[in-house]
Design a protein around this motif. Structure first.
Motif, PDB file in Angstrom:
ATOM      1  N   ALA A   1      21.169 -13.246 -65.170  1.00  0.00           N
ATOM      2  CA  ALA A   1      21.993 -13.058 -66.595  1.00  0.00           C
ATOM      3  C   ALA A   1      21.191 -12.339 -67.828  1.00  0.00           C
ATOM      4  N   LEU A   2      21.631 -12.034 -68.710  1.00  0.00           N
ATOM      5  CA  LEU A   2      21.738 -10.561 -69.479  1.00  0.00           C
ATOM      6  C   LEU A   2      21.767 -11.024 -70.492  1.00  0.00           C
ATOM      7  N   SER A   3      20.717 -11.052 -71.261  1.00  0.00           N
ATOM      8  CA  SER A   3      21.206 -11.660 -73.089  1.00  0.00           C
ATOM      9  C   SER A   3      20.840  -9.662 -73.876  1.00  0.00           C
ATOM     10  N   VAL A   4      21.277  -9.639 -75.090  1.00  0.00           N
ATOM     11  CA  VAL A   4      21.110  -8.194 -75.396  1.00  0.00           C
ATOM     12  C   VAL A   4      21.513  -7.856 -77.222  1.00  0.00           C
ATOM     13  N   ARG A   5      20.248  -7.636 -77.770  1.00  0.00           N
ATOM     14  CA  ARG A   5      20.569  -8.149 -79.440  1.00  0.00           C
ATOM     15  C   ARG A   5      20.130  -6.567 -79.480  1.00  0.00           C
ATOM     16  N   ALA A   6      20.883  -6.094 -80.071  1.00  0.00           N
ATOM     17  CA  ALA A   6      20.412  -4.653 -80.999  1.00  0.00           C
ATOM     18  C   ALA A   6      20.348  -4.954 -82.650  1.00  0.00           C
ATOM     19  N   ALA A   7      19.299  -4.122 -82.791  1.00  0.00           N
ATOM     20  CA  ALA A   7      19.057  -4.091 -84.411  1.00  0.00           C
ATOM     21  C   ALA A   7      20.755  -3.566 -85.513  1.00  0.00           C
ATOM     22  N   GLU A   8      21.265  -2.469 -84.589  1.00  0.00           N
ATOM     23  CA  GLU A   8      23.240  -2.347 -84.769  1.00  0.00           C
ATOM     24  C   GLU A   8      23.586  -2.549 -84.124  1.00  0.00           C
ATOM     25  N   PRO A   9      25.069  -2.072 -84.179  1.00  0.00           N
ATOM     26  CA  PRO A   9      26.494  -2.561 -83.381  1.00  0.00           C
ATOM     27  C   PRO A   9      26.224  -1.224 -82.489  1.00  0.00           C
ATOM     28  N   VAL A  10      25.867  -1.380 -80.829  1.00  0.00           N
ATOM     29  CA  VAL A  10      26.062  -0.078 -79.892  1.00  0.00           C
ATOM     30  C   VAL A  10      27.738  -0.154 -79.121  1.00  0.00           C
ATOM     31  N   ARG A  11      27.508   1.086 -79.082  1.00  0.00           N
ATOM     32  CA  ARG A  11      28.880   1.121 -77.659  1.00  0.00           C
ATOM     33  C   ARG A  11      28.629   0.761 -76.350  1.00  0.00           C
ATOM     34  N   TRP A  12      29.602   0.219 -75.467  1.00  0.00           N
ATOM     35  CA  TRP A  12      29.389  -0.197 -74.649  1.00  0.00           C
ATOM     36  C   TRP A  12      30.515   0.028 -73.359  1.00  0.00           C
TER      37      TRP A  12
ATOM     38  N   GLY B   1      33.770   1.665 -66.566  1.00  0.00           N
ATOM     39  CA  GLY B   1      34.097   2.730 -67.153  1.00  0.00           C
ATOM     40  C   GLY B   1      35.267   3.067 -68.479  1.00  0.00           C
ATOM     41  N   GLU B   2      35.498   1.950 -68.834  1.00  0.00           N
ATOM     42  CA  GLU B   2      36.098   1.871 -69.821  1.00  0.00           C
ATOM     43  C   GLU B   2      35.383   1.465 -71.269  1.00  0.00           C
ATOM     44  N   PHE B   3      36.193   1.994 -72.285  1.00  0.00           N
ATOM     45  CA  PHE B   3      35.608   1.162 -74.209  1.00  0.00           C
ATOM     46  C   PHE B   3      35.930  -0.219 -73.937  1.00  0.00           C
ATOM     47  N   GLY B   4      34.278  -0.837 -74.285  1.00  0.00           N
ATOM     48  CA  GLY B   4      33.989  -2.327 -73.967  1.00  0.00           C
ATOM     49  C   GLY B   4      33.787  -2.430 -75.134  1.00  0.00           C
ATOM     50  N   GLY B   5      33.885  -2.433 -76.656  1.00  0.00           N
ATOM     51  CA  GLY B   5      33.515  -3.034 -77.810  1.00  0.00           C
ATOM     52  C   GLY B   5      32.239  -2.019 -78.146  1.00  0.00           C
ATOM     53  N   GLU B   6      31.777  -2.441 -79.232  1.00  0.00           N
ATOM     54  CA  GLU B   6      30.578  -2.297 -80.055  1.00  0.00           C
ATOM     55  C   GLU B   6      29.894  -3.698 -80.977  1.00  0.00           C
ATOM     56  N   VAL B   7      28.900  -3.603 -80.535  1.00  0.00           N
ATOM     57  CA  VAL B   7      28.641  -5.430 -80.223  1.00  0.00           C
ATOM     58  C   VAL B   7      27.254  -5.264 -80.807  1.00  0.00           C
ATOM     59  N   ALA B   8      26.203  -5.939 -81.578  1.00  0.00           N
ATOM     60  CA  ALA B   8      25.200  -6.036 -81.419  1.00  0.00           C
ATOM     61  C   ALA B   8      24.591  -6.921 -80.529  1.00  0.00           C
ATOM     62  N   GLU B   9      24.895  -8.106 -80.667  1.00  0.00           N
ATOM     63  CA  GLU B   9      24.540  -9.076 -79.301  1.00  0.00           C
ATOM     64  C   GLU B   9      25.727  -8.872 -78.441  1.00  0.00           C
ATOM     65  N   VAL B  10      24.895  -9.700 -77.784  1.00  0.00           N
ATOM     66  CA  VAL B  10      25.971  -9.568 -76.123  1.00  0.00           C
ATOM     67  C   VAL B  10      25.289 -10.754 -74.979  1.00  0.00           C
ATOM     68  N   GLU B  11      25.754 -11.737 -74.438  1.00  0.00           N
ATOM     69  CA  GLU B  11      24.797 -12.487 -73.084  1.00  0.00           C
ATOM     70  C   GLU B  11      26.639 -11.678 -72.372  1.00  0.00           C
ATOM     71  N   ILE B  12      25.861 -11.066 -70.885  1.00  0.00           N
ATOM     72  CA  ILE B  12      26.131 -10.700 -69.578  1.00  0.00           C
ATOM     73  C   ILE B  12      26.010 -11.845 -68.605  1.00  0.00           C
ATOM     74  N   GLN B  13      27.151 -12.117 -68.381  1.00  0.00           N
ATOM     75  CA  GLN B  13      26.520 -13.607 -67.157  1.00  0.00           C
ATOM     76  C   GLN B  13      27.456 -12.891 -65.655  1.00  0.00           C
ATOM     77  N   ASN B  14      26.229 -13.333 -64.631  1.00  0.00           N
ATOM     78  CA  ASN B  14      27.318 -12.981 -63.536  1.00  0.00           C
ATOM     79  C   ASN B  14      27.846 -14.093 -63.194  1.00  0.00           C
ATOM     80  N   CYS B  15      29.388 -14.226 -62.648  1.00  0.00           N
ATOM     81  CA  CYS B  15      29.990 -15.174 -61.905  1.00  0.00           C
ATOM     82  C   CYS B  15      30.331 -15.200 -60.376  1.00  0.00           C
ATOM     83  N   PRO B  16      29.130 -15.767 -59.986  1.00  0.00           N
ATOM     84  CA  PRO B  16      29.134 -15.553 -58.682  1.00  0.00           C
ATOM     85  C   PRO B  16      30.428 -16.095 -57.820  1.00  0.00           C
ATOM     86  N   GLN B  17      30.597 -14.501 -56.968  1.00  0.00           N
ATOM     87  CA  GLN B  17      31.850 -15.176 -55.982  1.00  0.00           C
ATOM     88  C   GLN B  17      33.178 -15.777 -56.569  1.00  0.00           C
ATOM     89  N   ALA B  18      33.341 -14.608 -57.562  1.00  0.00           N
ATOM     90  CA  ALA B  18      34.293 -15.494 -58.360  1.00  0.00           C
ATOM     91  C   ALA B  18      35.516 -14.940 -58.078  1.00  0.00           C
TER      92      ALA B  18
END
Length: 317
Positions: free
Chosen positions: A257-268, A272-289
């Protein structure tokens, strides 16, 4: 009773390759005993809602298009109460996910997996409330793929991404972030970062030293800082080419898992497709989903299959 199969297609992918091959794909599936229905993407995220609502009515979901189409398909599958088995015919410009699993670009060869492939339990990524198949990334050049005009992709192929990337060099910037994983925590300025579950990203392959496995429940995390002089720039370039860490410039990690907190909104970007613009996000691996048809591990080099009905079996690049 014939097994029901849904073809989810983006007819604009792959320089028109999906549109050109769609009738032959349907005919091939019918000839193999499937009862076939078709859903072509009508607008952004159309496939997400349709698959989420109707995917459970089918035994097999055959997705054909680029990485963006795959992303929509996956988001629909992950919201489907009874998800079907996934099959995939790649038809985009780069097709990183298919390359990582060894799924052929040739439609006829990819279709043969309906009878000759084996189910593979693949990890998925979760970015906030959205899902991704193989990569979530921010920073340098991550907007290239979704801002490159479709006409340029069709005309120039992968070179179109390079052209668009060069245009963005003068605007390269760093983002102040706190990035935390299973066993690391960094607060620094980064120009690029990604959490990936793929042996290939943007057409470049990770070598074996990174131990990439698409069913191990972990991401490979890459973080890049800005070089401040020519020596650092060369060191960073060497590290990228060798795929080795460079202290203070380039890091590689494994994490669930990955936790990202930025000082300002960041484009993700997600797959390969636009995923939004956020300042904080939790990224999790979903095993064998989810389960996807892939070449058998011991299949070795594939023999030349029969062409699609009415088509030549030459690879499309």
């Amino acid at each position: 009773m014939a097994k029901k199969l849904l073809v989810a297609a983006n007819i604009h992918s792959g320089a028109g390759a999906v549109r050109e091959n769609l009738a032959s794909i349907i005919d091939f599936c019918v000839s193999r005993g499937f009862a076939v229905s078709v859903r072509t993407s009508q607008y952004p995220r159309d496939l997400v809602s349709y698959i989420a609502e109707h995917g459970g009515e089918y035994g097999v979901l055959l997705s054909t298009g680029g990485d963006g189409t795959l992303n929509e398909t996956l988001n629909g599958l992950m919201r489907c109460p009874a998800p079907p088995l996934l099959a995939y015919i790649p038809a985009g410009t780069v097709n990183d996910f298919a390359s990582s699993l060894g799924i052929p670009r040739d439609p006829a060869k990819a279709l043969r997996l309906l009878g000759e492939g084996e189910p593979f339990r693949c990890d998925a990524g979760k970015f906030g409330e959205e899902y991704f198949a193989y990569v979530a990334a921010f920073g340098a050049f991550t907007d290239v793929s979704y801002e490159t005009p479709q006409e340029a992709k069709q005309l120039l192929g992968r070179f179109a991404y390079i052209v668009e990337g060069i245009k963005r060099l003068p605007t390269l910037r760093a983002y102040h972030m706190t990035v935390e994983g299973d066993d690391f925590s960094l607060e620094e300025d980064f120009i690029f970062g990604m959490a990936s579950n793929s042996t290939s990203v943007a057409g470049f392959r990770f070598d074996s030293k990174h131990g990439v496995a698409m069913d191990d429940g972990t991401f490979e995390v890459t973080l890049v800082r800005a070089p401040h002089n020519l020596n650092e720039r060369q060191a960073l370039l060497n590290g990228i080419m060798r795929q080795e860490p460079v202290p203070g410039l380039l890091d590689f990690f494994h994490t669930k898992a990955l936790s990202v907190r930025a000082a300002e909104p960041v484009r993700w970007t997600l797959d390969g497709e636009f995923g939004g613009e956020v300042a904080e996000v939790e990224i999790q691996n979903c095993p064998q989903a989810f389960t996807i048809l892939a070449p058998k591990a011991d299949a070795g080099p594939q023999s030349s299959p029969d062409a699609l009905p009415g088509k030549e079996s030459a690879s499309r690049t």
